[in-house]
Design a protein around this motif. Structure first.
Motif, PDB file in Angstrom:
ATOM      1  N   LEU A 164       0.961  -1.173   0.128  1.00  0.00           N
ATOM      2  CA  LEU A 164      -0.164   0.054  -0.190  1.00  0.00           C
ATOM      3  C   LEU A 164       0.791   1.201  -0.023  1.00  0.00           C
ATOM      4  CD1 LEU A 164      -2.863  -0.970   2.517  1.00  0.00           C
ATOM      5  CD2 LEU A 164      -3.182  -0.305   0.157  1.00  0.00           C
ATOM      6  N   ARG A 165       1.933   1.122   1.060  1.00  0.00           N
ATOM      7  CA  ARG A 165       2.996   2.484   0.840  1.00  0.00           C
ATOM      8  C   ARG A 165       3.528   2.541  -0.485  1.00  0.00           C
ATOM      9  NH1 ARG A 165       3.849   0.641   6.292  1.00  0.00           N
ATOM     10  NH2 ARG A 165       5.643  -0.677   5.365  1.00  0.00           N
ATOM     11  N   ALA A 166       3.891   1.695  -1.108  1.00  0.00           N
ATOM     12  CA  ALA A 166       4.578   1.917  -2.368  1.00  0.00           C
ATOM     13  C   ALA A 166       3.439   2.171  -3.486  1.00  0.00           C
ATOM     14  CB  ALA A 166       5.239   0.472  -2.942  1.00  0.00           C
ATOM     15  N   LEU A 167       2.272   1.827  -3.390  1.00  0.00           N
ATOM     16  CA  LEU A 167       1.286   2.311  -4.384  1.00  0.00           C
ATOM     17  C   LEU A 167       1.006   3.819  -4.272  1.00  0.00           C
ATOM     18  CD1 LEU A 167      -1.012  -0.824  -4.751  1.00  0.00           C
ATOM     19  CD2 LEU A 167       0.505  -0.056  -6.247  1.00  0.00           C
ATOM     20  N   ASN A 168       1.014   4.042  -2.886  1.00  0.00           N
ATOM     21  CA  ASN A 168       0.454   5.548  -2.659  1.00  0.00           C
ATOM     22  C   ASN A 168       1.527   6.146  -2.893  1.00  0.00           C
ATOM     23  OD1 ASN A 168      -1.899   5.265  -1.378  1.00  0.00           O
ATOM     24  ND2 ASN A 168      -1.100   4.505   0.521  1.00  0.00           N
ATOM     25  N   LEU A 169       3.186   5.957  -2.727  1.00  0.00           N
ATOM     26  CA  LEU A 169       4.292   6.797  -3.504  1.00  0.00           C
ATOM     27  C   LEU A 169       4.083   6.782  -4.861  1.00  0.00           C
ATOM     28  CD1 LEU A 169       7.115   5.374  -0.926  1.00  0.00           C
ATOM     29  CD2 LEU A 169       5.772   7.749  -0.866  1.00  0.00           C
ATOM     30  N   ALA A 170       3.739   6.041  -5.389  1.00  0.00           N
ATOM     31  CA  ALA A 170       3.721   5.933  -6.949  1.00  0.00           C
ATOM     32  C   ALA A 170       2.851   6.983  -7.172  1.00  0.00           C
ATOM     33  CB  ALA A 170       3.564   4.610  -7.459  1.00  0.00           C
ATOM     34  N   ASP A 171       1.514   6.875  -6.782  1.00  0.00           N
ATOM     35  CA  ASP A 171       0.246   7.800  -7.030  1.00  0.00           C
ATOM     36  C   ASP A 171       0.817   9.374  -6.799  1.00  0.00           C
ATOM     37  OD1 ASP A 171      -2.342   8.473  -7.938  1.00  0.00           O
ATOM     38  OD2 ASP A 171      -2.729   8.997  -5.902  1.00  0.00           O
ATOM     39  N   ARG A 172       1.386   9.567  -5.640  1.00  0.00           N
ATOM     40  CA  ARG A 172       2.057  10.923  -5.500  1.00  0.00           C
ATOM     41  C   ARG A 172       3.039  11.424  -6.522  1.00  0.00           C
ATOM     42  NH1 ARG A 172       3.006  10.420   1.133  1.00  0.00           N
ATOM     43  NH2 ARG A 172       0.795   9.708   1.510  1.00  0.00           N
ATOM     44  N   MET A 173       4.019  10.504  -6.821  1.00  0.00           N
ATOM     45  CA  MET A 173       5.040  11.006  -7.832  1.00  0.00           C
ATOM     46  C   MET A 173       4.330  11.119  -9.248  1.00  0.00           C
ATOM     47  SD  MET A 173       8.197   8.765  -7.350  1.00  0.00           S
ATOM     48  CE  MET A 173       9.273   9.628  -8.304  1.00  0.00           C
ATOM     49  N   LEU A 174       3.320  10.638  -9.650  1.00  0.00           N
ATOM     50  CA  LEU A 174       2.614  10.738 -10.854  1.00  0.00           C
ATOM     51  C   LEU A 174       1.588  12.065 -10.520  1.00  0.00           C
ATOM     52  CD1 LEU A 174       0.878   7.397 -11.804  1.00  0.00           C
ATOM     53  CD2 LEU A 174       3.084   8.610 -12.947  1.00  0.00           C
ATOM     54  N   ILE A 175       1.292  12.444  -9.469  1.00  0.00           N
ATOM     55  CA  ILE A 175       0.585  13.657  -9.209  1.00  0.00           C
ATOM     56  C   ILE A 175       1.543  14.973  -9.393  1.00  0.00           C
ATOM     57  CG2 ILE A 175      -0.400  15.345  -7.373  1.00  0.00           C
ATOM     58  CD1 ILE A 175      -1.649  12.753  -6.195  1.00  0.00           C
ATOM     59  N   LYS A 176       2.660  14.850  -8.971  1.00  0.00           N
ATOM     60  CA  LYS A 176       3.950  15.967  -9.126  1.00  0.00           C
ATOM     61  C   LYS A 176       4.385  15.805 -10.724  1.00  0.00           C
ATOM     62  CE  LYS A 176       5.958  15.361  -4.680  1.00  0.00           C
ATOM     63  NZ  LYS A 176       7.127  14.956  -3.873  1.00  0.00           N
ATOM     64  N   ARG A 177       4.438  14.610 -11.282  1.00  0.00           N
ATOM     65  CA  ARG A 177       4.780  14.854 -12.766  1.00  0.00           C
ATOM     66  C   ARG A 177       3.576  15.544 -13.458  1.00  0.00           C
ATOM     67  NH1 ARG A 177       7.944  12.238 -16.279  1.00  0.00           N
ATOM     68  NH2 ARG A 177       7.253  12.165 -18.259  1.00  0.00           N
ATOM     69  N   GLY A 178       2.183  15.680 -13.231  1.00  0.00           N
ATOM     70  CA  GLY A 178       1.539  16.523 -13.917  1.00  0.00           C
ATOM     71  C   GLY A 178       1.280  16.189 -15.258  1.00  0.00           C
ATOM     72  N   SER A 179       1.183  14.845 -15.828  1.00  0.00           N
ATOM     73  CA  SER A 179       1.034  14.624 -17.164  1.00  0.00           C
ATOM     74  C   SER A 179      -0.469  13.999 -17.515  1.00  0.00           C
ATOM     75  CB  SER A 179       2.118  13.737 -17.621  1.00  0.00           C
ATOM     76  OG  SER A 179       1.810  13.040 -18.876  1.00  0.00           O
ATOM     77  N   THR A 180      -1.350  14.357 -18.203  1.00  0.00           N
ATOM     78  CA  THR A 180      -2.417  13.782 -18.626  1.00  0.00           C
ATOM     79  C   THR A 180      -2.473  12.585 -19.291  1.00  0.00           C
ATOM     80  OG1 THR A 180      -2.408  15.130 -20.740  1.00  0.00           O
ATOM     81  CG2 THR A 180      -3.731  16.176 -18.888  1.00  0.00           C
ATOM     82  N   ASP A 181      -1.401  12.193 -19.904  1.00  0.00           N
ATOM     83  CA  ASP A 181      -1.067  10.952 -20.514  1.00  0.00           C
ATOM     84  C   ASP A 181      -1.163   9.760 -19.129  1.00  0.00           C
ATOM     85  OD1 ASP A 181      -1.212  11.913 -22.948  1.00  0.00           O
ATOM     86  OD2 ASP A 181       0.688  12.360 -22.957  1.00  0.00           O
TER      87      ASP A 181
END
Length: 364
Positions: A164-181
């Motif tokens: 769960l912690r790894a999935l949440n960290l991956a989601d936060r990194m995608l939020i910071k990246r800010g790519s619609t793709d």
């Protein structure tokens, strides 16, 4: 010739005729009596057969009447069941309509939130500007590594919290990246997190405490050795004194008779028939099996775990009385109603989707 017959001969002839006529009348009466008896017996047989037929008909009518009563009861029960079933169906239909309404509204909210996230990501993408190719590769590589770590932690270690912690960290990194793709990847990550939250692992600590509780109930009572030795010494002194006093022939005969008669108690558990050393050996044996059970619990060996529980049950049932065995079984049932290896959820969807997205160039 008639004149030659004497009066006596004439009298004898008359008597013979009268005797024959009397016999004829007697035989005639006997014949009619026999005919009447035969006719009466035939009539009685007819009446008897009719009475049998009537009794059979009465029994059939009684059975049919009882059958009608039972059919009526069955019809009443069927009516009640159908009425309750109809009410339950109406209630279930209403509940299903409410659930569909909640599902539709929840889906609408989720879609609207997803569209808002897409809009915010697009604005973030415009405000942050164009990232370099190296930054893109490093960020995607980090997300890919976190998703791989989540899958490996769940499959190899069954570490739900780590995944769960790894999935949440991956989601936060995608939020910071800010790519619609990469928004479909975030959506799949949210689904994987939901699947992982529904995955229930057995509480090893609680099960281990149950094993400790069972060992505590099985532990034999320790008797103070000093007190027991003093009591034994006092009993031996009293016995010696009594033997010295009771030294007469009569008392010796009584003593030999009492020693010859042995009274055995029945309906006792096998454990009560054991001495203290055997009881301690039994306690250590069951404790060893329970410690082995704890080791199998920690190792997650489900089949061996349940086989060990069956062996412990057999030992307890063989050596303990029924009332104590019921207490033990109440605890063992909680240990037995556990699956150590539940089916793992599939959270590899986000990783596969990211790998497919990485194969196509992302424009920022």
């Amino acid at each position: 010739m008639n004149d030659t017959l004497s009066d006596e001969q004439k009298l004898l002839i008359k008597l013979k005729r009268r005797t024959r006529f009397t016999q004829f009348l007697a035989w005639l009466a006997l014949f009619f009596t026999a005919v009447g008896i035969a006719a009466g017996y035939t009539n009685w047989l007819r009446i008897h057969e009719r009475s049998k037929e009537n009794s059979t008909k009465i029994e059939n009518v009684t059975e049919q009447t009882l059958g009608f009563a039972q059919k009526k009861q069955v019809q009443i029960l069927q009516h009640e069941v159908s009425t309750n079933f109809t009410k339950n169906i109406d209630h279930l239909n209403g509940a299903l309509k409410e659930l569909r309404t909640i599902q539709d509204s929840t889906q609408h909210i989720a879609d609207s939130v997803y569209s808002q996230v897409e809009t915010l990501t697009l604005q973030q993408e415009k405000s942050t500007g164009v990232q370099t190719a190296s930054n893109q590769d490093w960020s995607l590589a980090e997300v890919h590594f976190l998703l791989q770590t989540a899958n490996q932690s769940l499959v190899l270690k069954k570490d739900k919290d780590g995944a769960l912690r790894a999935l949440n960290l991956a989601d936060r990194m995608l939020i910071k990246r800010g790519s619609t793709d990469l928004l479909p990847v975030r959506k799949q990550i949210s689904k994987d997190i939901a699947l992982l939250n529904q995955y229930a692992l057995p509480d090893v600590n609680a099960l281990s405490q149950l094993i400790d509780q069972l060992i505590g109930l099985l532990k034999p009572v320790v008797v103070n050795s000093d007190v027991s030795s003093v009591a034994d010494t006092q009993e031996s002194i009293e016995k010696t004194t009594k033997e010295n006093v009771d030294d007469s022939i009569v008392n010796r005969v009584k003593k030999s008779f009492n020693e010859a008669v042995v009274i055995h108690k029945i309906d006792k558990s096998l454990r009560d028939e054991m001495d203290e050393e055997t009881k301690n050996s039994l306690f250590h044996l069951i404790s060893l099996r329970l410690e082995t059970l704890r080791l199998m619990l920690l190792q997650g060996r489900d089949l061996s775990y349940h086989s060990q529980i069956s062996r412990v049950k057999e030992l307890l049932k063989s050596y303990y009385p029924e009332d104590k065995y019921k207490i033990f079984v109440a605890i063992i049932s909680k240990l037995d109603n556990v699956t150590l290896n539940p089916a793992l959820p599939d959270i590899s969807g986000s990783l596969k989707l990211l790998e497919s997205v990485k194969q196509t160039p992302i424009e920022n």
